[in-house]
Design an enzyme around this catalytic site. Sequence first.
Site, short mmCIF file in Angstrom:
data_model
loop_
_atom_site.label_atom_id
_atom_site.label_comp_id
_atom_site.label_asym_id
_atom_site.label_seq_id
_atom_site.Cartn_x
_atom_site.Cartn_y
_atom_site.Cartn_z
N LYS A 46 0.83 -1.21 0.00
CA LYS A 46 0.00 0.00 0.00
C LYS A 46 0.87 1.27 0.00
O LYS A 46 0.63 2.22 -0.75
CB LYS A 46 -0.91 -0.04 1.23
CG LYS A 46 -1.57 1.26 1.57
CD LYS A 46 -2.59 1.64 0.52
CE LYS A 46 -3.03 3.06 0.71
NZ LYS A 46 -4.43 3.26 0.50
N CYS A 92 -3.63 10.64 1.93
CA CYS A 92 -2.94 9.39 1.61
C CYS A 92 -1.58 9.64 1.00
O CYS A 92 -0.55 9.33 1.58
CB CYS A 92 -3.80 8.60 0.64
SG CYS A 92 -5.51 8.49 1.16
N1 SAJ Z 1 -2.53 14.94 -8.26
C1 SAJ Z 1 -1.77 15.74 -9.08
N2 SAJ Z 1 -1.47 15.30 -10.33
C2 SAJ Z 1 -1.91 14.09 -10.80
C3 SAJ Z 1 -2.68 13.28 -9.96
C4 SAJ Z 1 -2.98 13.72 -8.69
O1 SAJ Z 1 -1.36 16.84 -8.70
O2 SAJ Z 1 -1.62 13.77 -11.95
C5 SAJ Z 1 -2.86 15.38 -6.91
C6 SAJ Z 1 -4.36 15.53 -6.66
O3 SAJ Z 1 -4.84 16.78 -7.09
C7 SAJ Z 1 -4.42 15.37 -5.17
C8 SAJ Z 1 -3.32 14.36 -4.89
O4 SAJ Z 1 -2.46 14.40 -6.01
O5 SAJ Z 1 -4.12 16.58 -4.51
C9 SAJ Z 1 -3.80 12.95 -4.66
O6 SAJ Z 1 -4.84 12.63 -5.55
P1 SAJ Z 1 -5.00 11.19 -6.23
O7 SAJ Z 1 -6.21 11.22 -7.05
O8 SAJ Z 1 -3.75 10.80 -6.89
O9 SAJ Z 1 -5.12 10.18 -5.01
P2 SAJ Z 1 -6.03 10.08 -3.70
O10 SAJ Z 1 -5.24 10.63 -2.56
O11 SAJ Z 1 -7.38 10.62 -3.91
O12 SAJ Z 1 -6.13 8.49 -3.58
C10 SAJ Z 1 -4.94 7.72 -3.54
C11 SAJ Z 1 -5.07 6.56 -4.52
N3 SAJ Z 1 -3.78 5.89 -4.71
C12 SAJ Z 1 -3.24 5.70 -5.93
O13 SAJ Z 1 -3.78 6.07 -6.95
C13 SAJ Z 1 -1.93 4.99 -5.98
C14 SAJ Z 1 -6.10 5.58 -4.01
O14 SAJ Z 1 -6.15 4.42 -4.83
C15 SAJ Z 1 -5.79 5.18 -2.58
O15 SAJ Z 1 -6.75 4.27 -2.06
C16 SAJ Z 1 -5.81 6.43 -1.74
O16 SAJ Z 1 -4.76 7.28 -2.21
C17 SAJ Z 1 -5.59 6.06 -0.29
O17 SAJ Z 1 -6.57 6.04 0.46
O18 SAJ Z 1 -4.46 5.72 0.08
#
Ligand code: SAJ
Length: 412
Positions: free
Chosen positions: A212, A266
Amino acid sequence: MLFKTVSVVGLGYIGLPTAAVIASRGINVIGVDVSQHAVDTINAGNVHIVEPDLDMVVRSAVKAGNLKAVTKPEKAEAFMVAVPTPFKEDYQADLSYIEAAAKAIAPVLEKGNLVILESTSPVGATEELANWLAEARPDLTFPQTAGNEADINIAHCPERVLPGHVLRELVENDRVIGGMSEECSKKAVALYKTFVVGECLLTNARTAEMAKLTENSFRDVNIAFANELSMICDKLDINVWELIKLANRHPRVNILNPGPGVGGHCIAVDPWFIVSSAPETAKLIRQAREVNDAKPHYVLKQITDAADQFKKPVIACLGIAFKADIDDLRESPALDITKMLAQNNEAEVLVVEPNINELPEALAALGVKLVSIEEALERSNTLAVLVDHKEFKAIPAEQVARKVVVDSRGIF
Ligand code: SAJ
């Protein structure tokens, strides 16, 4: 193996959807939360968090009599612990919520029960949970000493759902299941098979914990790459969005999107659990965290530089959630930037956030106003795009043409 009653401990962004989905399979689910407000809300068939369609699933599960919420654990065949694991000031994981959950369920545990830790945890946390349970219940045997013969089975099965898509991903995603013994894994698979159509992949608890953390660190490092690129491109007068689009046409390149920083509970947290358990070795993972944590300050400077050209700067911040189309403000870089802008006290600050009805106290106290898109477009001279909500993407280009725009998400 049949589970008639399952208890989910912690009814937040993960626990509540999990409880509701299991209940929708006709299993009797007892949700446990320390918050009386959450418990009352759920028992009334409502939800205290925003996640698409969750309200419907909770309402029908409560109505059908398959889901109830309580503040004190009751007997069940399986307990799924989904409580927060924040980090402390030194970036060490704070396991106090897991410890409190263990102490709360220990008195009602019975021989044959299964305990699952779903909370994202540093390596070793499942063993700690097992030790807390064993301390509280010397009359029962546990897998750390009794292996397959233990009275209580324990496994780590990290949640992996994406906020905004939780109900679908809960069912469709593959699950990593790390039992403390083979028997523990077997029982855990039986539980997850009641609602997961994805594959259940078996390993031990420590590997499941690390899996994870690895997934979220992978994403953090890749976002850091995009964020670093965006700052390099600003220096070299290159449009980073065009650059990434072009580079991503290479068959083996897939660069993520730059933004105002990484938020949520996360990705901005979990990599620290790796860093704190291997500080000398986890150099790249730490550097990525630092790049992403520095990005809000960089965007803040872009916004203040842009607003400086006006005698009476009025800055409209589009979005304060941590990412698109959700109401979650936890660890939100957009919120931090907005707060810092207001604290600077050099401009009037407006916020458009279609997913909330009220600004957090801290922002309201600084004189920030929550306004509609129309009012923001009417009154501001500087637009700061901080979240790529669908409502903002729908703003016609001509309406922003005469504004100074700092677009940290590349929507315009
Ligand atoms: N973000 C960027 N650029 C991107 C993608 C995301 O700046 O290209 C930013 C988002 O705006 C946000 C942050 O990153 O601020 C995180 O967003 P996210 O959509 O990547 O992830 P979370 O935090 O909503 O969910 C993640 C997920 N993990 C992965 O994709 C590896 C999810 O599957 C997990 O279950 C979750 O963390 C968790 O609970 O750990």
